[in-house]
Scaffold this motif. Structure first.
Motif, PDB file in Angstrom:
ATOM      1  N   SER A 159      42.992  49.963  60.964  1.00 40.90           N
ATOM      2  CA  SER A 159      43.324  49.266  59.725  1.00 40.90           C
ATOM      3  C   SER A 159      42.749  50.049  58.556  1.00 40.90           C
ATOM      4  O   SER A 159      41.537  50.215  58.441  1.00 40.90           O
ATOM      5  N   CYS A 160      43.643  50.542  57.701  1.00 42.81           N
ATOM      6  CA  CYS A 160      43.242  51.385  56.572  1.00 42.81           C
ATOM      7  C   CYS A 160      43.241  50.631  55.250  1.00 42.81           C
ATOM      8  O   CYS A 160      42.870  51.201  54.228  1.00 42.81           O
ATOM      9  N   GLY A 165      43.069  48.869  47.442  1.00 40.81           N
ATOM     10  CA  GLY A 165      41.707  48.724  47.941  1.00 40.81           C
ATOM     11  C   GLY A 165      41.012  50.054  48.112  1.00 40.81           C
ATOM     12  O   GLY A 165      39.820  50.201  47.806  1.00 40.81           O
ATOM     13  N   ALA A 166      41.748  51.046  48.599  1.00 42.07           N
ATOM     14  CA  ALA A 166      41.165  52.375  48.788  1.00 42.07           C
ATOM     15  C   ALA A 166      40.734  52.982  47.458  1.00 42.07           C
ATOM     16  O   ALA A 166      39.671  53.606  47.353  1.00 42.07           O
ATOM     17  N   ASP A 167      41.546  52.786  46.430  1.00 39.96           N
ATOM     18  CA  ASP A 167      41.193  53.308  45.107  1.00 39.96           C
ATOM     19  C   ASP A 167      39.984  52.576  44.526  1.00 39.96           C
ATOM     20  O   ASP A 167      39.102  53.188  43.916  1.00 39.96           O
ATOM     21  N   ALA A 168      39.948  51.265  44.719  1.00 35.20           N
ATOM     22  CA  ALA A 168      38.844  50.473  44.166  1.00 35.20           C
ATOM     23  C   ALA A 168      37.514  50.841  44.814  1.00 35.20           C
ATOM     24  O   ALA A 168      36.478  50.878  44.136  1.00 35.20           O
ATOM     25  N   TRP A 169      37.532  51.099  46.114  1.00 33.74           N
ATOM     26  CA  TRP A 169      36.292  51.380  46.838  1.00 33.74           C
ATOM     27  C   TRP A 169      36.078  52.867  47.108  1.00 33.74           C
ATOM     28  O   TRP A 169      35.136  53.247  47.777  1.00 33.74           O
ATOM     29  N   VAL A 263      33.820  47.874  67.943  1.00 35.54           N
ATOM     30  CA  VAL A 263      34.264  48.075  66.560  1.00 35.54           C
ATOM     31  C   VAL A 263      33.462  49.187  65.893  1.00 35.54           C
ATOM     32  O   VAL A 263      32.223  49.204  65.948  1.00 35.54           O
ATOM     33  N   TRP A 264      34.190  50.109  65.254  1.00 34.10           N
ATOM     34  CA  TRP A 264      33.612  51.096  64.340  1.00 34.10           C
ATOM     35  C   TRP A 264      34.152  50.744  62.968  1.00 34.10           C
ATOM     36  O   TRP A 264      35.354  50.776  62.738  1.00 34.10           O
ATOM     37  N   MET A 265      33.259  50.397  62.019  1.00 30.22           N
ATOM     38  CA  MET A 265      33.704  49.873  60.737  1.00 30.22           C
ATOM     39  C   MET A 265      33.129  50.674  59.572  1.00 30.22           C
ATOM     40  O   MET A 265      31.919  50.906  59.508  1.00 30.22           O
ATOM     41  N   PHE A 266      34.012  51.092  58.674  1.00 30.76           N
ATOM     42  CA  PHE A 266      33.615  51.840  57.483  1.00 30.76           C
ATOM     43  C   PHE A 266      33.289  50.875  56.340  1.00 30.76           C
ATOM     44  O   PHE A 266      34.049  49.940  56.064  1.00 30.76           O
ATOM     45  N   TRP A 267      32.178  51.138  55.661  1.00 29.35           N
ATOM     46  CA  TRP A 267      31.706  50.283  54.570  1.00 29.35           C
ATOM     47  C   TRP A 267      31.449  51.101  53.306  1.00 29.35           C
ATOM     48  O   TRP A 267      30.939  52.219  53.377  1.00 29.35           O
ATOM     49  N   PRO A 268      31.751  50.521  52.136  1.00 27.65           N
ATOM     50  CA  PRO A 268      31.397  51.195  50.882  1.00 27.65           C
ATOM     51  C   PRO A 268      29.887  51.126  50.653  1.00 27.65           C
ATOM     52  O   PRO A 268      29.198  50.260  51.204  1.00 27.65           O
TER      53      PRO A 268
END
Length: 325
Positions: A159-160, A165-169, A263-268
């Protein structure tokens, strides 16, 4: 569950613990690990605004008897309300607000402050893992996707999010995701990527290319699941995955707590504290859940390789859904 829409009144709340909540699926899932131990039935009123998807998740919780969207509060006002009424225990909530009267709660401020979920509403136990009531029709729809696989396939949910959302974060766009997925497939040739998300997750949808060398999970018509499933069906698919990789969203939280999926989860960067405070400590300790910063795709792959190897070695789970297909 009775759906109330945006027009509702106290008559709809009678006998129910009525709470205005943030609209995120993950935020509700964290709070429900507490609410389910209250012994009460609920009316959930979520902050209104796109995308409206929380009602689909609440439908999977039998003790949510009614659901609506609220325009009375915003997120800042929920925090102020909670602080003003000193709603830091469940006893405080039930003493100050009778069944059928509206209040507002959010566990986010507690978690964002670096405090563990177990310490929010500390007079209620924390049930990190609980069963979702997926309907039979949703299970059948999920199985239609999962049947389009080989027994040796390694199914990895992806899930990308959206471009917005990508621009905001300041996260990856399609080119970075494709580099990352290409490295995974080079390492695991029998991987099959499962694109998940809502119709608004245009970035996730954009990385699908049937002519690319990447292997995708698609339905019999050749379409990936992203934007084509309700949340109950998405849960059925998550339960059939070997692993999930994505940005910090409700799909990942549900995969970890409700589906038993690694789960591998990317966080800002601004949510570093939150990346670990919401999750079952056992998942952190075992490495079944790993939070990551948004680093370069090549560096992220190197960091994820030990986790991926543990997934392939079967250290975490083999889901009942996969065994049944």
């Amino acid at each position: 569950m009775k759906f109330l829409g945006v027009l509702h009144s106290e008559a709809d709340y009678v006998g129910l613990r009525t709470i205005v909540v943030p609209s995120g699926i993950g935020e509700f899932q964290w709070a429900w690990t507490k609410y389910l131990n209250s012994g009460e039935d609920f009316c959930i009123l979520a902050l209104d605004g796109a995308p409206r998807r929380l009602h689909q998740f609440c439908e999977l919780h039998p003790r949510v008897k009614a659901f609506g969207y609220s325009t009375i509060f915003d997120y800042t006002q929920i925090r102020m309300w909670q602080d003003f009424h000193k709603l830091d225990t469940w006893a405080a909530v039930t003493n100050r607000f009778a069944l059928g009267s509206m209040t507002a709660l959010a566990c986010n401020p507690h978690l964002e402050a670096g405090k563990p979920l177990a310490d929010w509403m500390p007079d209620l136990p924390t049930s990190y893992k609980y069963k979702l009531e997926v309907q039979n029709g949703q299970t059948i729809k999920a199985a239609r996707y999962l049947r389009n696989t080989e027994p040796t396939d390694v199914l990895v949910g992806i899930s990308c999010a959206s471009y917005r959302g990508a621009d905001a974060w300041k996260t990856w766009h399609a080119s970075e995701w494709l580099i990352f997925l290409g490295l995974i497939q080079k390492e695991v040739p029998n991987v099959r990527f499962v694109l998940l998300g809502g119709s608004w997750d245009d970035l996730t949808a954009s990385i699908y290319d049937e002519d690319s060398e990447l292997r995708w999970l698609v339905d019999p018509r050749g379409f990936p699941p992203v934007g084509r499933t309700d949340f109950g069906t998405a849960v059925g698919i998550l339960e059939g995955l070997d692993a999930y990789v994505g940005f910090s969203s409700g799909l990942g939280h549900v995969a970890a707590h409700n589906c038993g999926t690694p789960v591998w989860m990317f966080w800002p960067e601004h949510e570093t504290a939150l990346s670990t405070t919401w999750v079952d400590p056992e998942l952190l300790e075992s490495g079944a859940y790993v939070p990551s910063a948004w680093i370069r795709p090549e560096a992220a792959f190197i960091a994820a390789k030990p986790w991926l190897r543990r997934v392939l070695d079967g250290q975490y789970h083999l889901t009942e859904s996969r065994q049944a297909v």
